[in-house]
Write a protein that holds these residues in place. Structure first.
Motif, PDB file in Angstrom:
ATOM      1  N   ASP A 180       0.831  -1.207   0.000  1.00 55.80           N
ATOM      2  CA  ASP A 180       0.000   0.000   0.000  1.00 55.80           C
ATOM      3  C   ASP A 180       0.865   1.256   0.000  1.00 55.80           C
ATOM      4  N   ARG A 181       1.907   1.266   0.833  1.00 57.75           N
ATOM      5  CA  ARG A 181       2.795   2.430   0.898  1.00 57.75           C
ATOM      6  C   ARG A 181       3.578   2.573  -0.403  1.00 57.75           C
ATOM      7  N   GLU A 182       4.107   1.472  -0.935  1.00 53.01           N
ATOM      8  CA  GLU A 182       4.834   1.524  -2.208  1.00 53.01           C
ATOM      9  C   GLU A 182       3.940   2.066  -3.315  1.00 53.01           C
ATOM     10  N   ASN A 183       2.686   1.611  -3.369  1.00 49.69           N
ATOM     11  CA  ASN A 183       1.741   2.094  -4.385  1.00 49.69           C
ATOM     12  C   ASN A 183       1.425   3.569  -4.197  1.00 49.69           C
ATOM     13  N   ALA A 184       1.273   4.019  -2.950  1.00 46.24           N
ATOM     14  CA  ALA A 184       0.986   5.434  -2.681  1.00 46.24           C
ATOM     15  C   ALA A 184       2.165   6.308  -3.104  1.00 46.24           C
ATOM     16  N   ILE A 185       3.380   5.857  -2.830  1.00 45.84           N
ATOM     17  CA  ILE A 185       4.570   6.610  -3.246  1.00 45.84           C
ATOM     18  C   ILE A 185       4.647   6.652  -4.765  1.00 45.84           C
ATOM     19  N   ALA A 186       4.456   5.511  -5.419  1.00 44.85           N
ATOM     20  CA  ALA A 186       4.517   5.457  -6.883  1.00 44.85           C
ATOM     21  C   ALA A 186       3.463   6.364  -7.518  1.00 44.85           C
ATOM     22  N   ALA A 187       2.273   6.395  -6.953  1.00 46.85           N
ATOM     23  CA  ALA A 187       1.188   7.200  -7.510  1.00 46.85           C
ATOM     24  C   ALA A 187       1.418   8.699  -7.331  1.00 46.85           C
ATOM     25  N   SER A 188       2.226   9.087  -6.343  1.00 48.76           N
ATOM     26  CA  SER A 188       2.436  10.508  -6.077  1.00 48.76           C
ATOM     27  C   SER A 188       3.875  10.946  -6.366  1.00 48.76           C
ATOM     28  N   ASN A 189       4.643  10.130  -7.054  1.00 44.89           N
ATOM     29  CA  ASN A 189       6.051  10.402  -7.323  1.00 44.89           C
ATOM     30  C   ASN A 189       6.227  11.572  -8.289  1.00 44.89           C
ATOM     31  N   HIS A 190       7.004  12.562  -7.893  1.00 44.82           N
ATOM     32  CA  HIS A 190       7.291  13.712  -8.743  1.00 44.82           C
ATOM     33  C   HIS A 190       8.716  13.668  -9.285  1.00 44.82           C
ATOM     34  N   GLN A 191       9.412  12.578  -9.026  1.00 45.06           N
ATOM     35  CA  GLN A 191      10.805  12.447  -9.464  1.00 45.06           C
ATOM     36  C   GLN A 191      10.848  12.096 -10.945  1.00 45.06           C
ATOM     37  N   HIS A 192      11.814  12.681 -11.659  1.00 41.81           N
ATOM     38  CA  HIS A 192      12.003  12.378 -13.073  1.00 41.81           C
ATOM     39  C   HIS A 192      12.434  10.917 -13.212  1.00 41.81           C
ATOM     40  N   PRO A 193      11.967  10.200 -14.226  1.00 37.17           N
ATOM     41  CA  PRO A 193      12.393   8.807 -14.388  1.00 37.17           C
ATOM     42  C   PRO A 193      13.877   8.720 -14.750  1.00 37.17           C
ATOM     43  N   ASP A 194      14.459   7.559 -14.564  1.00 35.09           N
ATOM     44  CA  ASP A 194      15.877   7.353 -14.860  1.00 35.09           C
ATOM     45  C   ASP A 194      16.107   7.047 -16.337  1.00 35.09           C
ATOM     46  N   HIS A 195      15.669   7.969 -17.186  1.00 38.12           N
ATOM     47  CA  HIS A 195      15.924   7.889 -18.625  1.00 38.12           C
ATOM     48  C   HIS A 195      15.539   9.225 -19.241  1.00 38.12           C
ATOM     49  N   ASP A 196      16.040   9.472 -20.439  1.00 31.63           N
ATOM     50  CA  ASP A 196      15.696  10.705 -21.134  1.00 31.63           C
ATOM     51  C   ASP A 196      14.229  10.675 -21.539  1.00 31.63           C
ATOM     52  N   THR A 197      13.619  11.838 -21.564  1.00 31.50           N
ATOM     53  CA  THR A 197      12.227  11.965 -21.970  1.00 31.50           C
ATOM     54  C   THR A 197      12.127  13.014 -23.062  1.00 31.50           C
ATOM     55  N   GLU A 198      11.090  12.926 -23.861  1.00 32.85           N
ATOM     56  CA  GLU A 198      10.878  13.888 -24.943  1.00 32.85           C
ATOM     57  C   GLU A 198      10.669  15.298 -24.421  1.00 32.85           C
TER      58      GLU A 198
END
Length: 162
Positions: free
Chosen positions: A136-154
């Motif tokens: 539940d905590r992992e899902n809540a963090i994932a759903a509210s994550n504002h961190q840029h992913p570890d790859h380039d984005t368009e």
């Protein structure tokens, strides 16, 4: 730029991104007091990219002159430490934690060990938290994550920033 090996990375929020081609030189852990303060941590892992093989791919860092010889680059939005730069040198040091794949670059040396924490030898003997994060905590963090992913984005930002 050489096409051999490519390392990408950037800050936590994604405002500053970079790319380095070729091998990163002298991957090491610095324990000096300036690196401790710059990282907000007990040490700072760094490796050198040749300037000719290095480019910013998004944004620009802010710079702080930590001494007359060195300036340190960081994201002006989220504060992530990114670079240790000696102006005029043919290389720039990248903070290894800012790489998209930090596990791909293993430090080969330590420097300034006179400032190394006296208790580091005991870290592996510290107890490990008995319970991992709950789903539940992992899902809540994932759903509210504002961190840029570890790859380039368009584009950046990917969504609305807080």
């Amino acid at each position: 730029m050489s096409e051999t090996k490519k390392q990408t990375g950037g800050c936590q929020c994604g405002a500053v991104r970079y790319r380095a081609r070729g091998e990163l030189g002298y991957p090491h852990i610095c324990h000096c007091r300036m690196c401790q303060k710059a990282a907000g941590n007990y040490f700072l892992p760094l490796a050198a990219a040749m300037r000719e093989d290095f480019e910013l791919t998004r944004g620009a860092p802010k710079w702080f002159r930590s001494s007359d010889l060195v300036r340190r680059g960081f994201c002006g939005d989220c504060g992530t430490p990114l670079f240790y730069d000696i102006p005029g040198a043919d290389f720039i040091n990248i903070t290894l934690g800012s790489l998209d794949e930090p596990d791909a670059v293993k430090p080969v040396m330590q420097s300034s060990t006179g400032r190394k924490m006296s208790w580091f030898h005991a870290i592996d003997n510290l107890p490990v938290e008995p319970q991992p994060e709950t789903p539940d905590r992992e899902n809540a963090i994932a759903a509210s994550n504002h961190q840029h992913p570890d790859h380039d984005t368009e584009s950046w930002p990917l969504g609305e920033r807080p």
